[in-house]
Motif scaffolding. Structure first.
Motif, mmCIF file in Angstrom:
data_model
loop_
_atom_site.group_PDB
_atom_site.id
_atom_site.type_symbol
_atom_site.label_atom_id
_atom_site.label_comp_id
_atom_site.label_asym_id
_atom_site.label_seq_id
_atom_site.Cartn_x
_atom_site.Cartn_y
_atom_site.Cartn_z
ATOM 1 N N LEU A 222 5.627 15.572 2.115
ATOM 2 C CA LEU A 222 4.385 14.879 2.431
ATOM 3 C C LEU A 222 3.802 15.512 3.683
ATOM 4 C CD1 LEU A 222 2.292 12.557 2.232
ATOM 5 C CD2 LEU A 222 3.867 11.156 3.596
ATOM 6 N N VAL A 223 2.522 15.861 3.629
ATOM 7 C CA VAL A 223 1.799 16.393 4.782
ATOM 8 C C VAL A 223 0.698 15.405 5.143
ATOM 9 C CG1 VAL A 223 0.530 18.333 5.744
ATOM 10 C CG2 VAL A 223 2.261 18.739 3.976
ATOM 11 N N ILE A 224 0.627 15.034 6.418
ATOM 12 C CA ILE A 224 -0.342 14.052 6.886
ATOM 13 C C ILE A 224 -1.230 14.688 7.952
ATOM 14 C CG2 ILE A 224 -0.655 11.821 8.042
ATOM 15 C CD1 ILE A 224 2.069 10.988 6.948
ATOM 16 N N GLY A 225 -2.540 14.493 7.813
ATOM 17 C CA GLY A 225 -3.469 15.019 8.801
ATOM 18 C C GLY A 225 -4.602 14.049 9.057
ATOM 19 N N ASN A 226 -5.390 14.351 10.087
ATOM 20 C CA ASN A 226 -6.580 13.541 10.362
ATOM 21 C C ASN A 226 -7.636 14.398 11.040
ATOM 22 O OD1 ASN A 226 -4.411 12.477 12.700
ATOM 23 N ND2 ASN A 226 -6.388 13.116 13.520
ATOM 24 N N ARG B 129 20.220 22.080 3.663
ATOM 25 C CA ARG B 129 20.390 20.937 4.552
ATOM 26 C C ARG B 129 19.240 19.946 4.459
ATOM 27 N NH1 ARG B 129 23.979 22.133 8.777
ATOM 28 N NH2 ARG B 129 23.990 19.866 9.073
ATOM 29 N N VAL B 130 18.043 20.432 4.108
ATOM 30 C CA VAL B 130 16.843 19.590 4.155
ATOM 31 C C VAL B 130 16.546 19.031 2.770
ATOM 32 C CG1 VAL B 130 14.382 19.518 4.671
ATOM 33 C CG2 VAL B 130 15.926 20.868 6.113
ATOM 34 N N ALA B 131 16.633 17.725 2.653
ATOM 35 C CA ALA B 131 16.443 17.059 1.364
ATOM 36 C C ALA B 131 15.012 16.580 1.157
ATOM 37 C CB ALA B 131 17.399 15.867 1.264
ATOM 38 N N GLY B 132 14.266 16.422 2.216
ATOM 39 C CA GLY B 132 12.875 15.998 2.144
ATOM 40 C C GLY B 132 12.149 16.504 3.370
ATOM 41 N N LEU B 133 10.826 16.647 3.272
ATOM 42 C CA LEU B 133 10.048 17.252 4.344
ATOM 43 C C LEU B 133 8.805 16.418 4.616
ATOM 44 C CD1 LEU B 133 9.820 19.730 6.228
ATOM 45 C CD2 LEU B 133 8.649 20.920 4.359
ATOM 46 N N LEU B 134 8.620 16.042 5.883
ATOM 47 C CA LEU B 134 7.485 15.217 6.291
ATOM 48 C C LEU B 134 6.808 15.882 7.483
ATOM 49 C CD1 LEU B 134 5.789 12.638 6.212
ATOM 50 C CD2 LEU B 134 7.629 11.460 7.415
ATOM 51 N N ILE C 178 2.818 24.538 -0.189
ATOM 52 C CA ILE C 178 4.136 24.039 -0.584
ATOM 53 C C ILE C 178 4.037 23.440 -1.984
ATOM 54 C CG2 ILE C 178 5.990 22.429 -0.024
ATOM 55 C CD1 ILE C 178 5.010 22.564 2.891
ATOM 56 N N PRO C 179 4.780 23.957 -2.944
ATOM 57 C CA PRO C 179 4.669 23.476 -4.324
ATOM 58 C C PRO C 179 4.941 21.971 -4.429
ATOM 59 C CG PRO C 179 5.936 25.512 -4.247
ATOM 60 C CD PRO C 179 5.738 25.085 -2.823
ATOM 61 N N GLY C 180 4.008 21.273 -5.062
ATOM 62 C CA GLY C 180 4.195 19.854 -5.315
ATOM 63 C C GLY C 180 4.026 18.953 -4.121
ATOM 64 N N ALA C 181 3.596 19.487 -2.981
ATOM 65 C CA ALA C 181 3.441 18.659 -1.788
ATOM 66 C C ALA C 181 2.329 17.640 -1.974
ATOM 67 C CB ALA C 181 3.155 19.528 -0.567
ATOM 68 N N THR C 182 2.515 16.476 -1.373
ATOM 69 C CA THR C 182 1.496 15.437 -1.348
ATOM 70 C C THR C 182 0.774 15.502 -0.006
ATOM 71 O OG1 THR C 182 2.801 13.989 -2.783
ATOM 72 C CG2 THR C 182 1.083 12.954 -1.454
ATOM 73 N N PHE C 183 -0.550 15.338 -0.043
ATOM 74 C CA PHE C 183 -1.332 15.324 1.192
ATOM 75 C C PHE C 183 -1.948 13.949 1.388
ATOM 76 C CE2 PHE C 183 -5.481 15.567 3.281
ATOM 77 C CZ PHE C 183 -5.084 16.040 4.527
ATOM 78 N N ALA C 184 -1.937 13.477 2.640
ATOM 79 C CA ALA C 184 -2.572 12.202 2.969
ATOM 80 C C ALA C 184 -3.403 12.371 4.234
ATOM 81 C CB ALA C 184 -1.531 11.116 3.184
ATOM 82 N N GLU C 185 -4.649 11.928 4.187
ATOM 83 C CA GLU C 185 -5.498 11.920 5.373
ATOM 84 C C GLU C 185 -5.577 10.500 5.917
ATOM 85 O OE1 GLU C 185 -10.046 12.990 6.900
ATOM 86 O OE2 GLU C 185 -9.387 13.575 4.885
ATOM 87 N N ILE C 186 -5.309 10.362 7.203
ATOM 88 C CA ILE C 186 -5.358 9.043 7.825
ATOM 89 C C ILE C 186 -6.481 8.990 8.851
ATOM 90 C CG2 ILE C 186 -2.921 8.578 7.419
ATOM 91 C CD1 ILE C 186 -2.332 9.352 10.304
ATOM 92 N N ILE D 265 4.377 7.006 5.944
ATOM 93 C CA ILE D 265 5.780 7.393 6.114
ATOM 94 C C ILE D 265 6.692 6.454 5.344
ATOM 95 C CG2 ILE D 265 7.649 7.583 7.799
ATOM 96 C CD1 ILE D 265 5.548 8.517 9.835
ATOM 97 N N THR D 266 6.422 5.154 5.432
ATOM 98 C CA THR D 266 7.261 4.173 4.734
ATOM 99 C C THR D 266 7.210 4.393 3.229
ATOM 100 O OG1 THR D 266 6.927 2.545 6.490
ATOM 101 C CG2 THR D 266 7.647 1.715 4.345
ATOM 102 N N THR D 267 6.014 4.598 2.701
ATOM 103 C CA THR D 267 5.862 4.835 1.264
ATOM 104 C C THR D 267 6.602 6.101 0.852
ATOM 105 O OG1 THR D 267 3.714 3.730 1.219
ATOM 106 C CG2 THR D 267 4.213 5.241 -0.597
ATOM 107 N N PHE D 268 6.480 7.157 1.650
ATOM 108 C CA PHE D 268 7.168 8.415 1.339
ATOM 109 C C PHE D 268 8.676 8.222 1.302
ATOM 110 C CE2 PHE D 268 9.370 12.195 3.028
ATOM 111 C CZ PHE D 268 9.068 13.109 2.026
ATOM 112 N N LEU D 269 9.218 7.550 2.311
ATOM 113 C CA LEU D 269 10.668 7.383 2.372
ATOM 114 C C LEU D 269 11.175 6.477 1.255
ATOM 115 C CD1 LEU D 269 11.190 7.089 6.235
ATOM 116 C CD2 LEU D 269 11.682 9.046 4.754
#
Length: 214
Positions: A150-154, A49-54, A172-180, A198-202
């Motif tokens: 995409l995983v986002i943290g601060n 069911r899940v096509a992308g994960l944020l 998570i294999p191939g996950a992208t990380f972003a620190e804000i 989020i916009t860039t990811f989508l």
């Protein structure tokens, strides 16, 4: 509903039921804090069911009742034991409140807001149950995910530690990380950077999907 205790698995089931009702076979699962744990459970338990994960500012990695949620459990117990007004006074004098004021003032502001809710007492039970719960997934579950993530943290966030976001991204294999930028330092910049990520990811996800033959 009447199911108790409240749990992340219950809330994930609610998401699936809502998606079924809306006719959504596949969707991007996205969430902040508790929502990130729910999204993670959805991805592991319903990969069809899940096509992308944020995952934004996750509070859980894999274990139940992580120590970073102890302030939430403390507030919940105070409200349940004393009512919101007296609980607020007790918490304001606590070591936890003093520590959060130094280390994560945004977390402190959120916790204080729980005392002011019109449904503070029943909501405290939700807080208590959820703080003691976990996503019900393991590192081995995460290791086999084949989902664009995409995983986002601060920093400066005790309840949602940057280390949790980093560990989830690594699991998570191939996950992208972003620190804000920390919300505690500049909420306007924080939300602007969050929205941009989020916009860039989508957009990237949509462009990628358009290139994949159906």
């Amino acid at each position: 509903g009447s199911r108790r205790p409240f749990s992340l698995s219950m809330f994930a089931d609610d998401v699936v039921a809502a998606a079924d009702q809306a006719g959504l076979d596949r969707f991007v699962a996205a969430g902040i804090s508790m929502g990130a744990a729910i999204a993670m459970r959805l991805a592991c338990r319903h990969p069809d069911r899940v096509a992308g994960l944020l995952l934004v500012r996750p509070a859980w990695i894999f274990d139940d009742a992580p120590v970073n949620l102890l302030p939430i459990a403390e507030v919940a117990r105070l409200i349940l034991d004393h009512g919101p007004d007296k609980a607020r006074s007790i918490f304001a004098q606590s070591e936890t409140a003093a520590r959060l004021q130094r280390e994560a003032p945004d977390n402190l502001a959120s916790l204080i807001g729980y005392f002011d809710r019109p449904d503070a007492a029943p909501f405290a039970q939700v807080l208590a149950d959820i703080a003691a719960d976990g996503p019900g997934v393991s590192a081995s579950d995460a290791a086999v995910l084949g989902i664009t993530t995409l995983v986002i943290g601060n920093a400066m966030d005790t309840v949602h530690p940057l280390s949790a976001a980093l560990k989830l991204a690594a699991a998570i294999p191939g996950a992208t990380f972003a620190e804000i930028h920390p919300k505690a330092l500049d909420s306007v910049r924080h939300f602007a950077e969050l929205q941009a990520e989020i916009t860039t990811f989508l957009l990237t996800y949509s462009n990628f999907r358009s290139l994949v033959p159906s």
